[in-house]
Design a protein around this motif. Sequence first.
Motif, short mmCIF file in Angstrom:
data_model
loop_
_atom_site.label_atom_id
_atom_site.label_comp_id
_atom_site.label_asym_id
_atom_site.label_seq_id
_atom_site.Cartn_x
_atom_site.Cartn_y
_atom_site.Cartn_z
N PRO A 162 37.69 -31.90 75.36
CA PRO A 162 36.88 -32.71 74.44
C PRO A 162 37.45 -34.12 74.28
O PRO A 162 38.64 -34.36 74.43
CB PRO A 162 36.98 -31.93 73.12
CG PRO A 162 38.26 -31.18 73.22
CD PRO A 162 38.44 -30.84 74.68
N THR A 163 36.57 -35.02 74.00
CA THR A 163 36.97 -36.41 73.69
C THR A 163 36.74 -36.66 72.20
O THR A 163 36.42 -35.74 71.45
CB THR A 163 36.12 -37.40 74.52
OG1 THR A 163 34.74 -37.24 74.18
CG2 THR A 163 36.31 -37.14 76.02
N GLU A 164 36.91 -37.90 71.80
CA GLU A 164 36.70 -38.22 70.39
C GLU A 164 35.23 -38.31 70.03
O GLU A 164 34.89 -38.38 68.85
CB GLU A 164 37.40 -39.55 70.07
CG GLU A 164 38.91 -39.51 70.24
CD GLU A 164 39.56 -40.82 69.90
OE1 GLU A 164 38.81 -41.77 69.57
OE2 GLU A 164 40.81 -40.92 69.96
N ASP A 165 34.38 -38.30 71.02
CA ASP A 165 32.94 -38.38 70.77
C ASP A 165 32.46 -37.08 70.14
O ASP A 165 32.66 -35.99 70.68
CB ASP A 165 32.22 -38.63 72.09
CG ASP A 165 30.72 -38.78 71.88
OD1 ASP A 165 30.30 -39.01 70.73
OD2 ASP A 165 29.97 -38.61 72.87
N PRO A 166 31.78 -37.16 68.96
CA PRO A 166 31.30 -35.94 68.31
C PRO A 166 30.34 -35.13 69.19
O PRO A 166 30.35 -33.89 69.16
CB PRO A 166 30.59 -36.47 67.05
CG PRO A 166 31.22 -37.80 66.81
CD PRO A 166 31.55 -38.35 68.15
N GLU A 167 29.52 -35.81 69.96
CA GLU A 167 28.58 -35.11 70.83
C GLU A 167 29.32 -34.30 71.89
O GLU A 167 28.93 -33.17 72.22
CB GLU A 167 27.63 -36.11 71.49
CG GLU A 167 26.56 -35.47 72.37
CD GLU A 167 25.61 -34.57 71.60
OE1 GLU A 167 25.00 -33.67 72.22
OE2 GLU A 167 25.47 -34.76 70.36
N SER A 168 30.41 -34.89 72.41
CA SER A 168 31.21 -34.18 73.41
C SER A 168 31.85 -32.94 72.80
O SER A 168 31.88 -31.86 73.42
CB SER A 168 32.28 -35.11 73.97
OG SER A 168 33.17 -34.42 74.80
N ILE A 169 32.33 -33.08 71.57
CA ILE A 169 32.93 -31.94 70.87
C ILE A 169 31.89 -30.84 70.66
O ILE A 169 32.15 -29.64 70.86
CB ILE A 169 33.54 -32.39 69.53
CG1 ILE A 169 34.68 -33.38 69.78
CG2 ILE A 169 34.03 -31.20 68.73
CD1 ILE A 169 35.26 -33.99 68.51
N TYR A 170 30.70 -31.26 70.28
CA TYR A 170 29.63 -30.29 70.06
C TYR A 170 29.27 -29.56 71.36
O TYR A 170 29.11 -28.33 71.38
CB TYR A 170 28.41 -31.02 69.48
CG TYR A 170 27.15 -30.17 69.44
CD1 TYR A 170 26.98 -29.22 68.44
CD2 TYR A 170 26.16 -30.33 70.39
CE1 TYR A 170 25.84 -28.43 68.41
CE2 TYR A 170 25.01 -29.56 70.35
CZ TYR A 170 24.84 -28.62 69.36
OH TYR A 170 23.72 -27.84 69.33
N GLN A 171 29.14 -30.33 72.46
CA GLN A 171 28.76 -29.73 73.74
C GLN A 171 29.81 -28.72 74.21
O GLN A 171 29.47 -27.64 74.71
CB GLN A 171 28.59 -30.84 74.80
CG GLN A 171 27.42 -31.78 74.54
CD GLN A 171 26.07 -31.15 74.89
OE1 GLN A 171 26.02 -30.08 75.47
NE2 GLN A 171 24.99 -31.81 74.48
#
Length: 578
Positions: A92-101
Amino acid sequence: MASIQASSRKRKNKGLGEKNKRKKKDQDLSDVRKLGQQLLSSRAHINNLPLLLNFLSPTTSYPPEFLLESLLSLQSFFTPLLPQLPSSSAKPTEDPESIYQIWVRSKFDEFVQCLIQLSVSSTTSEEALREVVLDTLMECVKIGNAGKFHSSIYQKFIYSMVYSIAEADTLLNLLVSKYFKYIDVRYFTCISLEKLIRTLDVKDCSDVRPKTEDTENESPARASGQLLIRNIHHVISKIPTLEQLDEKSEYEVWNESGVFTKEGAKESKKIKRTEGKDGKVKSSKGVSSSVKISKKMKLKFSKAWMAFLGLPLPIDVYKEVLVTLHQAVIPYLSNPIMLCDFLTRSYDIGGVISVMALSSLFVLMTEHGLEYPNLYGKLYALLVPSIFIAKHRAKFLQLLDSCLKSPLLPAYLAASFAKKLSRLALTVPPSGGLVIIALIHNLLRRHPSINCLVHQEDNGEVAKDVSSIKPGIDLFNNEETDILKTSAMRSSLWEIDTLRHHYCPPVSRFVLSLENDLTVRSKTTEVAIKDFSSGSYATIFREEIRRRVKQVPLAFYKAIPTSLFSESDFAGWSFQSD
C-alpha cells in the motif's frame, strides 16, 4: 383433567417455539440478504464484507441457505472489481484509494480461501451447493488475475482436492464433467500436478510428505502416502487426451485472453472470438495457433506424467498405469522415448508386471525406434504355464506373436521359442494348447529354417551330432534361460505329436493343421492369434455345443456283456477268477 390441560399447553408452547424458530431463521436469512444488497449498493456499507465472509467460514455451522446467499452477494461484489484490483503482493501507498484497493484484494483472497475449503469440506453435504461453490471458484480463476487465468488460485484448488480424504472423487467428477473440456484448464491442471509432485519428499509409499507447508492450513484432514498418490493418479488419468483438430476447428478455452493468447499485442488483436452452439466463447488465431497450443499442451502433459511415474506407485496403481499407458499416454507425449527407463525397469521386474509393460514397450520399439536388446530374453523368461491363465494373457499372446513376426529373426531364436511353447503344451489347459498350436503354426510358416524341428534329416553335421545320442534323448534344455544355449535346433517338436492324442477334441483336431507343408506359403495362411488368445474352458465348451456333428459314436452290444474286457482285447493272456 389437569394432566390433559398441561399436555395441551405443552404442545401449544412447543408449536409456538417452532414457529418462532422458523420466523427467526427467515428473519436471519433476510438479514443476510440485506447485508448483501447494502454492500452492492454503496461503499458506505463496505464493512458488510467481513460479515458476509464470516458466513462462508468452514468453522461456522450456518445452514446452506446462508452460505448460498452470502456467496452470491460476494461474487456479485467482487466480479466487476477484479480487473482493477492490485495483486496480492502489492504494497500500500499513502493514497487512501490504494489502501482501500489492497484491503479489498485481501478480502478477495480470503473469499477464495473459503471457497476452496468449502469445496473439499465434508460438511458441504449437498452436491448442488458444492457445484455452486466450484462454479464460483472457477469464475474467480477465470478473471482473478486482471482478467486472465489465475493459475495460483487454481493450483491451490488442485492441491486441496488432491490432499482431500473424503471428497476428492466427488469434486473431481464435477471438475471433469464441466471444465476439463477447456484446453487451458487441462494445461494448468498438468502444471499444478507437476509442481505438487516435485514438492513431495518421497521415501516410500507409506511416507509421502510435502517439502513445503504452504497448504498446511487448507484442509483439516489431509491425505498422505498411498492415498495421496492414488488421488494424484485419479486426477492425471482423467485429463482428456489432446484431440486432433482440422483446419477449421479450434480448441475451446475457459479464458479467451489466457496463456494461449499471450503472443504479443499485435497478434492478440487478430484473435477471433466465436460463440459455439452451447454459448461458450471460443478463441482462435488460425491453424498456427492450434499447432502451438498442441505443442504447449503436450509438453506440460509429458512433464506431469514423467513426474508422476517417478513416484513409488502402489502395486494397484502401477498395474492400472501399465494397462493404459500405450493408449492414453504415449501417443500424446512430446517425446515418448522418455518413458523407456520406466518401461524397461517394469519389464525387468518379471511376472505380471512384465506382461503389462510389454504393450507400451512394443509401441516404443515399433513406432519410435527404441532399441532394447534384452527384449527376447525377457520375453522367453515369461513363457511359464501360469501365463496362459493370467488376466492379461490375450494381449500378451498377441504381442508375442507380433514380436516373432519378423523374418529376420535368427533360426536359433525362433527354434527356442517354438520348442519352449511345445513343451508348455504338455502342461497348460486346453485353451493354452490351442493358442500354442497357433503360435507354432505361424513360427513354422514364417521361418522355414526351423522346419527341421518337424523332420530331422540324417545328413551333414546334424547326423554326426545325432548319431552319438541315444534314442529318446531330447537335447533341448528347458531350464536354460539363455536362448543361445537351449540347443533347440538339435531337438524336435515331439510334444506336438503327443497332442494328436489330447483328451480335448478341439486340441487334437487343431493340431492336424501342422501336418501340412507350411513352407509352401502360397497354399497356407497365418492363424489369427486373437481368435484363440482369450480362450478358456467356457469358450471351448460353447464352441463344442454349437458344433454340428455328422457322425455320433454309439456303443451297441448284441448281447449283454459279462466282463469289462473281452478275450480279443488281450490276445495271448488268460484270466482266472478267484
